[in-house]
Design a protein around this motif. Structure first.
Motif, PDB file in Angstrom:
ATOM      1  N   UNK A  73       1.069  -1.324   0.117  1.00 57.82           N
ATOM      2  CA  UNK A  73      -0.246   0.224  -0.208  1.00 57.82           C
ATOM      3  C   UNK A  73       0.941   1.410  -0.391  1.00 57.82           C
ATOM      4  N   UNK A  84     -16.358   7.899  -0.068  1.00 58.91           N
ATOM      5  CA  UNK A  84     -17.698   8.346   0.709  1.00 58.91           C
ATOM      6  C   UNK A  84     -16.516   8.753   1.847  1.00 58.91           C
ATOM      7  N   UNK A  86     -15.594  11.964   5.151  1.00 62.30           N
ATOM      8  CA  UNK A  86     -16.192  12.081   6.598  1.00 62.30           C
ATOM      9  C   UNK A  86     -17.143  13.722   6.409  1.00 62.30           C
ATOM     10  N   UNK A  88     -17.522  16.194   8.386  1.00 64.40           N
ATOM     11  CA  UNK A  88     -17.446  17.540   9.064  1.00 64.40           C
ATOM     12  C   UNK A  88     -16.055  17.874   8.838  1.00 64.40           C
TER      13      UNK A  88
ATOM     14  N   UNK B   3       0.738  -0.581  11.883  1.00 60.87           N
ATOM     15  CA  UNK B   3       1.121   0.481  10.996  1.00 60.87           C
ATOM     16  C   UNK B   3       0.359   1.756  11.853  1.00 60.87           C
ATOM     17  N   UNK B   4       1.057   3.129  11.564  1.00 59.60           N
ATOM     18  CA  UNK B   4      -0.053   4.275  11.827  1.00 59.60           C
ATOM     19  C   UNK B   4      -1.505   4.255  12.654  1.00 59.60           C
ATOM     20  N   UNK B   7      -1.711   7.807  13.813  1.00 61.50           N
ATOM     21  CA  UNK B   7      -1.787   8.766  13.243  1.00 61.50           C
ATOM     22  C   UNK B   7      -3.359   8.459  12.726  1.00 61.50           C
ATOM     23  N   UNK B   8      -3.605   7.887  12.486  1.00 62.58           N
ATOM     24  CA  UNK B   8      -5.508   7.177  12.664  1.00 62.58           C
ATOM     25  C   UNK B   8      -6.042   7.902  14.458  1.00 62.58           C
ATOM     26  N   UNK B  11      -6.291  10.489  14.450  1.00 63.66           N
ATOM     27  CA  UNK B  11      -7.697  11.635  13.406  1.00 63.66           C
ATOM     28  C   UNK B  11      -9.036  11.402  14.167  1.00 63.66           C
ATOM     29  N   UNK B  14      -9.639  13.905  16.141  1.00 63.02           N
ATOM     30  CA  UNK B  14     -10.393  14.983  16.147  1.00 63.02           C
ATOM     31  C   UNK B  14     -11.291  15.497  15.369  1.00 63.02           C
ATOM     32  N   UNK B  15     -12.113  13.954  15.014  1.00 56.84           N
ATOM     33  CA  UNK B  15     -13.232  13.232  14.267  1.00 56.84           C
ATOM     34  C   UNK B  15     -14.059  13.964  15.504  1.00 56.84           C
ATOM     35  N   UNK B 112     -16.321   4.165   3.965  1.00 60.49           N
ATOM     36  CA  UNK B 112     -14.344   4.911   4.407  1.00 60.49           C
ATOM     37  C   UNK B 112     -13.615   4.176   4.633  1.00 60.49           C
ATOM     38  N   UNK B 115     -11.101   2.431   2.248  1.00 63.32           N
ATOM     39  CA  UNK B 115     -10.163   3.554   1.818  1.00 63.32           C
ATOM     40  C   UNK B 115      -9.055   3.968   2.333  1.00 63.32           C
ATOM     41  N   UNK B 116      -8.824   4.278   3.662  1.00 64.41           N
ATOM     42  CA  UNK B 116      -7.591   3.638   4.899  1.00 64.41           C
ATOM     43  C   UNK B 116      -7.276   2.896   4.883  1.00 64.41           C
ATOM     44  N   UNK B 117      -8.064   1.046   4.411  1.00 62.09           N
ATOM     45  CA  UNK B 117      -7.744  -0.264   4.227  1.00 62.09           C
ATOM     46  C   UNK B 117      -6.155  -0.075   3.453  1.00 62.09           C
ATOM     47  N   UNK B 119      -4.760   2.406   2.061  1.00 64.34           N
ATOM     48  CA  UNK B 119      -3.739   3.520   2.740  1.00 64.34           C
ATOM     49  C   UNK B 119      -2.808   2.231   3.529  1.00 64.34           C
ATOM     50  N   UNK B 121      -1.773   1.919   6.002  1.00 66.76           N
ATOM     51  CA  UNK B 121      -2.500   1.039   7.500  1.00 66.76           C
ATOM     52  C   UNK B 121      -2.020  -0.450   7.705  1.00 66.76           C
TER      53      UNK B 121
END
Lengths: 292, 294
Positions: A73, A84, A86, A88, B3-4, B7-8, B11, B14-15, B112, B115-117, B119, B121
């Motif tokens: 990756x 999709x 987030x 906000x 890994x990461x 950072x997650x 994140x 933050x949300x 979502x 998409x994170x996976x 990357x 991570x």
């Protein structure tokens, strides 16, 4: 760059992929087409290492797609067909997150892409249309400096102008020697970008070949009404499947012969003429229906 | 695999900035207000407290709020914690269940997570980040409850130390963490966030009613039953009376077991898939309702 060897994926008793074999070489753009539910996304998810193949092995950069997912990756960028985000966070913040996780990024390219795609990165994702969400993912992907791009119907929701920008981006990456695995249902896109095409139906690869070998996929449908009956159409090169439909004559043409065919047809006093690319559904009906 | 994660986690926090701040401020503020309100208006003198305790010598009330201690103390702190511990623990648990499922299965359902996976991570990074952020939230919750309890209790009743207030805060934080782990497990087992939510709340209800069953037995012969429930355990800390710390450790241990199981399931399952077949929750409810109890 990609090597899929005899991959089968079952979900319970349902076989989503049945003994798939595919290859993607460096600097190649590979189109992966097939009707909805054929297994395109499943294949991509196996490549991303988020689904584990029931049988067989998928390799990316020579590494196992499931076991070495993190290493792989670092060098790939993925854009799903339905991004999709987030609600906000702003588009810019989402791109920042992707950049941050990847740890590699071309900031100059990012600014240029944001401009090219006409994206406003300061808006919250909840205000974005589908097309704009798609742009966020595309900008993040193309600015990533990845070696391989895995794109799953990435242009759904983009207008024709942005579709053009997207195609330019793909060609730019191709010229840099990057690999692109593009799942698509837009034939014009496939025709312009791709070196090779793989066709999947019901979890099985029906045909793989260069665009040249699969020319029958890029024929146009012509529908012409003339003052006099058209003669000699059958014998023209690049004309296929001539049929009479009331006042109209319909036939398929090889787009490379368009000029000569039009010249011939115009001698018979054209009253009306329509031409359209065949839809993917039509192609599948014609060439890959279950009967054959 | 991990890994990461950090950072997650950043994140997620933050949300969660606004959402969690509101939740925690509301919970901690309610606690402070209730201490002052009850301390200055309802339970102001010993006579009132004796009357209140007499009222609580009642199986159904103890089933509801928790077990009474056997020591004859009539101080405000012990009565307040008896009344409010579980009433505070439940919203803390609910908040944690929402938090973890929002950042695991709900994200996955909406596409979502995919998409994170994609990357760089790890396979366990996301669940780990969800649990780590839950841990941080629970530390904040524990700190908030400790400080407000310490300050307001000091206003109501002099001579109250810091340690019982700390035990109060940490007990609530520990219960929160355990239910975060319960939610993490069901977020992996169930293929929908609604299912994960349903199972988590079902487990919460089971834990609540097992201890209710034990606590309504005033002879205290079914103590063992209460000790399998995080709710039963923390009410046996007897805050402001004996101030036992061991129940907190056991509660955290239960949480770690749930978390370990969740991580294990996450390490092999496919994306968008669960382990429990879809519709199993509905079938289970149907079966339960068919029982004579229902």
């Amino acid at each position: 760059m990609i090597e899929i060897n005899n991959v089968t994926k079952n979900f319970g008793s349902f076989t989503a992929l049945n003994d798939i074999n595919l290859k993607l070489a460096q600097g190649e753009v590979f189109a992966y087409i097939g009707p909805n539910g054929a297994g395109k996304s499943t294949t991509i998810r196996v490549l991303l290492g988020i689904l584990q193949a029931t049988k067989g092995q998928a390799k990316v950069f020579g590494m196992d797609a499931w076991k070495d997912a993190v290493e792989i990756h670092k060098r790939i960028a993925y854009v799903p067909g339905d991004v999709n985000l987030w609600p906000n966070l702003t588009g810019g913040e989402v791109i920042d997150l992707f950049v941050n996780l990847r740890g590699r990024h071309d900031n100059v390219l990012r600014q240029r892409l944001i401009k090219d795609f006409n994206l406003d990165p300061t808006k919250k994702c909840r205000t974005y249309s589908k097309g704009n969400r798609q742009k966020v993912a595309l900008v993040a992907a193309f600015a990533s400096g990845a070696d391989l791009f895995i794109l799953d119907e990435p242009t759904s929701g983009l207008d024709p102008l942005m579709e053009q920008v997207f195609q330019d981006c793909v060609l730019e990456q191709k010229n840099k020697g990057k690999g692109v695995f593009l799942s698509s249902h837009i034939m014009s896109e496939v025709e312009r970008l791709c070196d090779r095409v793989g066709i999947i139906r019901d979890g099985q690869i029906v045909q793989v070949g260069t665009l040249e070998e699969l020319r029958h996929l890029t024929r146009y449908v012509m529908k012409v009404a003339t003052e006099r009956a058209i003669e000699g159409l059958d014998s023209l090169p690049g004309v296929f499947d001539v049929a009479q439909d009331g006042d109209y004559t319909t036939f398929n043409i090889d787009t490379r012969q368009t000029g000569a065919i039009l010249h011939h047809v115009s001698q018979f006093g054209v009253k009306k003429m329509e031409s359209a690319p065949p839809s993917l559904e039509d192609l599948f009906m014609q060439h890959y229906s279950k009967a054959n | 695999m991990f890994k990461n994660t950090f950072k997650l986690t950043g994140f997620i926090l933050k949300r969660e900035k606004v959402n969690s701040t509101v939740w925690i401020a509301a919970l901690v503020g309610t606690n402070a207000l209730l201490v002052l309100l009850m301390g200055f208006s309802i339970l102001t003198d010993t006579a009132e407290r004796i009357e209140m305790l007499a009222m609580l010598e009642n199986p159904s009330l103890q089933a509801m709020i928790g077990p009474m201690h056997s020591m004859n103390t009539y101080d405000f702190g012990s009565i307040y914690t008896l009344f409010m511990l579980l009433m505070m623990a439940i919203p803390v648990a609910i908040m944690n269940i929402f938090h973890v499922i929002r950042h695991t299965r709900a994200d996955e359902e909406l596409g979502r997570y995919e998409v994170l996976r994609s990357l760089p991570s790890g396979r366990l990074s996301n669940i780990n980040a969800a649990m780590l952020s839950a841990l941080i939230l629970n530390v904040v919750i524990a700190a908030g409850f400790t400080i407000t309890m310490w300050l307001t209790m000091g206003v109501v009743e002099s001579g109250r130390g810091f340690m019982p207030a700390l035990l109060w805060g940490v007990s609530l934080g520990a219960v929160g963490f355990t239910f975060a782990a319960v939610a993490a497990l069901f977020s992996q087992l169930s293929a929908s966030s609604r299912g994960a939510m349903g199972f988590s709340f079902f487990v919460m209800a089971i834990f609540y009613f097992t201890r209710a069953g034990a606590d309504q037995d005033l002879s205290r012969e079914s103590e063992a039953l209460a000790l399998i429930s995080p709710f039963g355990l923390i009410s046996r800390s007897w805050i402001y009376v004996y101030n036992y710390w061991w129940p907190v450790l056991v509660v955290l241990g239960i949480g770690l077991v749930f978390a370990a199981f969740a991580y294990w399931v996450c390490s092999f399952r496919d994306i968008d898939q669960g382990v429990i077949p879809q519709g199993a929750a509905a079938q289970m409810v149907v079966c339960l309702c068919a029982l004579p109890l229902g």
